[in-house]
Design a protein around this motif. Sequence first.
Motif, PDB file in Angstrom:
ATOM      1  N   LYS A   1      71.361 -92.529  15.564  1.00  0.00           N
ATOM      2  CA  LYS A   1      72.101 -91.917  14.449  1.00  0.00           C
ATOM      3  C   LYS A   1      73.595 -92.148  14.613  1.00  0.00           C
ATOM      4  N   LEU A   2      74.088 -91.968  15.848  1.00  0.00           N
ATOM      5  CA  LEU A   2      75.493 -92.251  16.123  1.00  0.00           C
ATOM      6  C   LEU A   2      75.814 -93.707  15.813  1.00  0.00           C
ATOM      7  N   GLY A   3      74.923 -94.617  16.185  1.00  0.00           N
ATOM      8  CA  GLY A   3      75.161 -96.034  15.946  1.00  0.00           C
ATOM      9  C   GLY A   3      75.359 -96.353  14.475  1.00  0.00           C
ATOM     10  N   PHE A   4      74.523 -95.784  13.616  1.00  0.00           N
ATOM     11  CA  PHE A   4      74.667 -96.022  12.177  1.00  0.00           C
ATOM     12  C   PHE A   4      75.992 -95.460  11.657  1.00  0.00           C
ATOM     13  N   GLU A   5      76.351 -94.246  12.097  1.00  0.00           N
ATOM     14  CA  GLU A   5      77.610 -93.651  11.649  1.00  0.00           C
ATOM     15  C   GLU A   5      78.800 -94.454  12.185  1.00  0.00           C
ATOM     16  N   PHE A   6      78.684 -94.910  13.420  1.00  0.00           N
ATOM     17  CA  PHE A   6      79.759 -95.707  13.996  1.00  0.00           C
ATOM     18  C   PHE A   6      79.993 -96.966  13.171  1.00  0.00           C
TER      19      PHE A   6
ATOM     20  N   LEU B   1      86.508-101.941   4.429  1.00  0.00           N
ATOM     21  CA  LEU B   1      85.288-102.294   3.709  1.00  0.00           C
ATOM     22  C   LEU B   1      84.579-101.020   3.286  1.00  0.00           C
ATOM     23  N   PRO B   2      83.713-101.069   2.270  1.00  0.00           N
ATOM     24  CA  PRO B   2      82.923 -99.883   1.910  1.00  0.00           C
ATOM     25  C   PRO B   2      82.086 -99.406   3.092  1.00  0.00           C
ATOM     26  N   ARG B   3      81.870 -98.093   3.197  1.00  0.00           N
ATOM     27  CA  ARG B   3      81.132 -97.515   4.320  1.00  0.00           C
ATOM     28  C   ARG B   3      79.742 -98.105   4.472  1.00  0.00           C
ATOM     29  N   ASP B   4      79.122 -98.494   3.357  1.00  0.00           N
ATOM     30  CA  ASP B   4      77.739 -98.987   3.428  1.00  0.00           C
ATOM     31  C   ASP B   4      77.661-100.510   3.596  1.00  0.00           C
ATOM     32  N   THR B   5      78.768-101.153   3.956  1.00  0.00           N
ATOM     33  CA  THR B   5      78.805-102.614   4.048  1.00  0.00           C
ATOM     34  C   THR B   5      77.705-103.173   4.938  1.00  0.00           C
ATOM     35  N   PHE B   6      77.455-102.524   6.076  1.00  0.00           N
ATOM     36  CA  PHE B   6      76.518-103.081   7.048  1.00  0.00           C
ATOM     37  C   PHE B   6      75.081-102.609   6.848  1.00  0.00           C
ATOM     38  N   ASP B   7      74.855-101.748   5.873  1.00  0.00           N
ATOM     39  CA  ASP B   7      73.499-101.231   5.662  1.00  0.00           C
ATOM     40  C   ASP B   7      72.499-102.333   5.344  1.00  0.00           C
ATOM     41  N   LYS B   8      72.931-103.370   4.668  1.00  0.00           N
ATOM     42  CA  LYS B   8      72.017-104.438   4.243  1.00  0.00           C
ATOM     43  C   LYS B   8      71.479-105.254   5.422  1.00  0.00           C
ATOM     44  N   PHE B   9      72.048-105.056   6.588  1.00  0.00           N
ATOM     45  CA  PHE B   9      71.608-105.817   7.754  1.00  0.00           C
ATOM     46  C   PHE B   9      70.500-105.117   8.543  1.00  0.00           C
TER      47      PHE B   9
END
Length: 364
Positions: free
Chosen positions: A151-156, A166-174
Amino acid sequence: MSSRSEITEIPIIDWTLIENGQKDQFLSQLRHAFVVVGFAYLKNPPVDPALIDEMIKFGPRLFDLPQEEKDALSMVNSPHFMGYNRLGNEITRGKVDAREQFDFVTDATVPTWKKGDPVYLKFNGPAQWPNENSLPGFKATATEYLQQVGKLGFEFMSLLAESLHLPRDTFDKFYESPRESSQHWCKMVKYPVLDPSQGNQGVGPHYDSSFLTLLLQASAQPGLQVQSPSGQWIDAKPIPGTLVVNLGKGLETVTRGVARATCHRVLSPDPALGTRYSIPYFQKISQSIYLNKMVVFEEGVPLPADIEELVRSRSLTDLDAVNYSEYSYEISGIVQLIGRIKSHRNVGERHYPELTAEIFGTKA
């Protein structure tokens, strides 16, 4: 133009800055740490300190299990590269590493590989856990730790995106979709004291493969070192109440080198200090994507001024370590699988004979 900066120390970033309403200061420090250095200590991370203490206590107990019980969980039995490795069963840069380790992941619903499927899907799968009677509570504790650190990793990563404007959700697609289906991957590692005649390679110089590593240095013994662009080795000594954070080649690829991965190694412990333990967490990304086609900073588009200044200020050298250059043309699952096979050739030869033969130039 700023003069080129040399890495001389690992920065410390305090999570409480966010909790105290100083998020802009946190983001500024984060931006500098991961554009210029590639490593940082994260002080006061949002992970239960009691849980961290329990994980630290489990380290010696795990490796003190009878050898036959550990060998029954040998990684060579797992196509997922999960399980136990005896001392001397891992290789980095062609040299044997002096560490004993367990690799494990959280339970998750993952595709079941069948003949004809892409070979990298075979990489997904369950951990091998010690018998509950032999090590009561270990699986539950390790699973909870992985969930909290995951969970920390995703928030980080959301905060890192913000720090890069960049938008906060930039890396979500990966990540896997839904993100909650991701398997969180961790190691418990024991670095024993060696006779000086055996050398001092706990683990050789290398880069991490994916996006993010969060390392709990689970004993007071030093050993982790980070390489500066000029080739100097900088100690990253254990600091209580911190996790060491570093970025992998996957993230460097998708940011076109703005966020940097940094070469690092671990030396075997000083005989006067005793055994070293560590617990690294590696954030997993989707295996079915081409990172080179999903860059977040487009070529030809100017970078934000403050990021451009940091990029110009740093000194970069292509250091001699495993570098995951395959990300420039290969699907991510294959790149990660290649890295694991290079480290654990015996697992590759049993479960991925054709790919292993290709990597090492032998006949399958």
